[in-house]
Design a protein around this motif. Structure first.
Motif, PDB file in Angstrom:
ATOM      1  N   SER A   1       0.833  -1.209   0.000  1.00  0.00           N
ATOM      2  CA  SER A   1       0.000   0.000   0.000  1.00  0.00           C
ATOM      3  C   SER A   1       0.866   1.258   0.000  1.00  0.00           C
ATOM      4  N   ASN A   2       1.897   1.275   0.831  1.00  0.00           N
ATOM      5  CA  ASN A   2       2.801   2.430   0.869  1.00  0.00           C
ATOM      6  C   ASN A   2       3.521   2.612  -0.462  1.00  0.00           C
ATOM      7  N   PHE A   3       3.988   1.495  -1.053  1.00  0.00           N
ATOM      8  CA  PHE A   3       4.654   1.523  -2.361  1.00  0.00           C
ATOM      9  C   PHE A   3       3.728   2.096  -3.422  1.00  0.00           C
ATOM     10  N   PHE A   4       2.507   1.595  -3.482  1.00  0.00           N
ATOM     11  CA  PHE A   4       1.567   2.009  -4.534  1.00  0.00           C
ATOM     12  C   PHE A   4       1.172   3.480  -4.366  1.00  0.00           C
ATOM     13  N   ARG A   5       0.944   3.884  -3.130  1.00  0.00           N
ATOM     14  CA  ARG A   5       0.573   5.280  -2.883  1.00  0.00           C
ATOM     15  C   ARG A   5       1.713   6.228  -3.261  1.00  0.00           C
ATOM     16  N   LYS A   6       2.939   5.834  -2.935  1.00  0.00           N
ATOM     17  CA  LYS A   6       4.090   6.674  -3.262  1.00  0.00           C
ATOM     18  C   LYS A   6       4.242   6.845  -4.770  1.00  0.00           C
ATOM     19  N   GLN A   7       3.958   5.778  -5.540  1.00  0.00           N
ATOM     20  CA  GLN A   7       4.161   5.831  -6.985  1.00  0.00           C
ATOM     21  C   GLN A   7       2.993   6.461  -7.740  1.00  0.00           C
ATOM     22  N   THR A   8       1.782   6.363  -7.192  1.00  0.00           N
ATOM     23  CA  THR A   8       0.592   6.811  -7.950  1.00  0.00           C
ATOM     24  C   THR A   8      -0.184   7.934  -7.279  1.00  0.00           C
ATOM     25  N   GLY A   9       0.006   8.092  -5.959  1.00  0.00           N
ATOM     26  CA  GLY A   9      -0.783   9.081  -5.244  1.00  0.00           C
ATOM     27  C   GLY A   9      -2.114   8.538  -4.760  1.00  0.00           C
ATOM     28  N   PHE A  10      -2.383   7.246  -5.038  1.00  0.00           N
ATOM     29  CA  PHE A  10      -3.624   6.616  -4.598  1.00  0.00           C
ATOM     30  C   PHE A  10      -3.309   5.380  -3.756  1.00  0.00           C
ATOM     31  N   SER A  11      -4.257   5.067  -2.867  1.00  0.00           N
ATOM     32  CA  SER A  11      -4.163   3.789  -2.184  1.00  0.00           C
ATOM     33  C   SER A  11      -4.666   2.714  -3.141  1.00  0.00           C
ATOM     34  N   PRO A  12      -4.271   1.447  -2.981  1.00  0.00           N
ATOM     35  CA  PRO A  12      -4.788   0.402  -3.855  1.00  0.00           C
ATOM     36  C   PRO A  12      -6.323   0.351  -3.886  1.00  0.00           C
ATOM     37  N   LEU A  13      -6.981   0.524  -2.738  1.00  0.00           N
ATOM     38  CA  LEU A  13      -8.442   0.461  -2.693  1.00  0.00           C
ATOM     39  C   LEU A  13      -9.084   1.620  -3.430  1.00  0.00           C
ATOM     40  N   SER A  14      -8.531   2.816  -3.261  1.00  0.00           N
ATOM     41  CA  SER A  14      -9.120   3.980  -3.952  1.00  0.00           C
ATOM     42  C   SER A  14      -8.883   3.908  -5.450  1.00  0.00           C
ATOM     43  N   PHE A  15      -7.765   3.341  -5.862  1.00  0.00           N
ATOM     44  CA  PHE A  15      -7.517   3.180  -7.294  1.00  0.00           C
ATOM     45  C   PHE A  15      -8.483   2.166  -7.888  1.00  0.00           C
ATOM     46  N   ARG A  16      -8.789   1.112  -7.156  1.00  0.00           N
ATOM     47  CA  ARG A  16      -9.695   0.068  -7.648  1.00  0.00           C
ATOM     48  C   ARG A  16     -11.133   0.597  -7.740  1.00  0.00           C
ATOM     49  N   ALA A  17     -11.519   1.505  -6.888  1.00  0.00           N
ATOM     50  CA  ALA A  17     -12.902   1.965  -6.807  1.00  0.00           C
ATOM     51  C   ALA A  17     -13.348   2.640  -8.105  1.00  0.00           C
TER      52      ALA A  17
END
Length: 300
Positions: A284-300
């Motif tokens: 989650s920290n990795f994905f947020r750092k790279q995209t600005g989104f949490s995995p759950l918010s990106f999936r939504a």
């Protein structure tokens, strides 16, 4: 050197010109070395080397004199000979066995094989035309020659196409034995290393099951697989792409993470595991750092 015609060669070795040999398919034939050694002219040069390519698998002690190289063979050897470069093969004992095939440029013309023989490293001046082989490698190569030896006597309508494929397999076998510096000149070395890295990276994907896990995750993993120091790999990639090894790996993992989040119903834990993260929090920290989104918010 006295030039011996093809017809003389077959006459001397008690062979007949194979049926189907013509200008359209070029010339090809294959021989057993121990059978030729029974010929009274066994110490001579049985055909005009300036007209034919030759590939040999030889078992026995020998000395190869090829252009500016002298190579001592203790047991097994694979030899590639081109019409443009003279060579001399000197048996060092009487126990000689194996096979050799000869063929013309026409036989492997680009229209038939996709190859330009003179452009191949295996047949270029300065290349490595003689390879000493382990018993296992010699056995593998001998098996190909045996197939050719049997096939040339068959009645199969497309046997010369099949024989051509066997010759191409031998050529590729030899080229894989060439040092990397011969196959890829120095000025192309960086491009080649970059290509190998990208190929290796892409072979980790796609992730098709939540039980699948990336086998290579870090820059060091890739450097080890490519048999180079991680600093060298990083330098090459930085020069050729403007990005570090870690930057490229990270970008590809993020790309795959986005695909898995949008196109699968796997839970976040499964996606994290498949991408090499042991903890959901780390992913989650990795994905947020790279995209600005949490995995759950990106999936939504």
């Amino acid at each position: 050197m006295e030039i011996v015609t093809l017809e003389d060669f077959y006459k001397d070795t008690s062979q007949l010109i194979p049926e189907g040999i013509n200008k359209e398919i070029g010339h090809f034939n294959i021989f057993k070395i121990d059978e030729l050694n029974k010929s009274p002219k066994k110490n001579g040069m049985p055909y005009n080397r300036r007209a034919y390519f030759k590939i040999s698998i030889i078992s026995g002690r020998n000395k190869a004199e090829y252009a500016d190289k002298v190579i001592d063979i203790e047991k097994n050897a694979l030899l590639f000979a081109t019409p443009k470069i003279p060579y001399h093969w000197l048996p060092q004992d009487e126990n000689q066995s194996g096979y050799f095939c000869i063929f013309t440029t026409e036989f492997l013309a680009p229209s038939k094989s996709g190859m330009v023989l003179d452009d191949l490293p295996i047949f270029k001046p300065g290349g490595y035309p003689v390879f000493q082989l382990t018993d296992k490698a010699a056995e593998e190569i001998t098996a190909i020659f045996k197939k050719m030896y049997d096939e040339i006597s068959s009645n199969y309508a497309y046997k010369y196409d099949l024989l051509r494929n066997y010759v191409i397999e031998l050529i590729h076998y030899g080229q894989k034995l060439q040092p990397l510096s011969v196959l890829y000149p120095t000025h192309n070395a960086s491009a080649r290393m970059t290509s190998l890295f990208i190929e290796l990276l892409e072979r980790q994907f796609p992730i098709e099951s939540p039980h699948q896990k990336l086998s290579l995750r870090t820059a060091k993993d890739y450097a080890t697989q490519l048999a180079v120091h991680v600093n060298h790999l990083n330098k090459v990639l930085k020069e050729s792409t403007g990005k570090t090894t870690t930057d490229i790996i990270t970008s590809r993992i993020v790309q795959e993470a986005k695909i898995l989040l949008k196109q699968t119903d796997w839970n976040i834990s499964e996606i994290a595991y498949s991408l090499g993260f042991e903890e959901i929090a780390h992913f989650s920290n990795f994905f947020r750092k790279q995209t600005g989104f949490s995995p759950l918010s990106f999936r939504a």
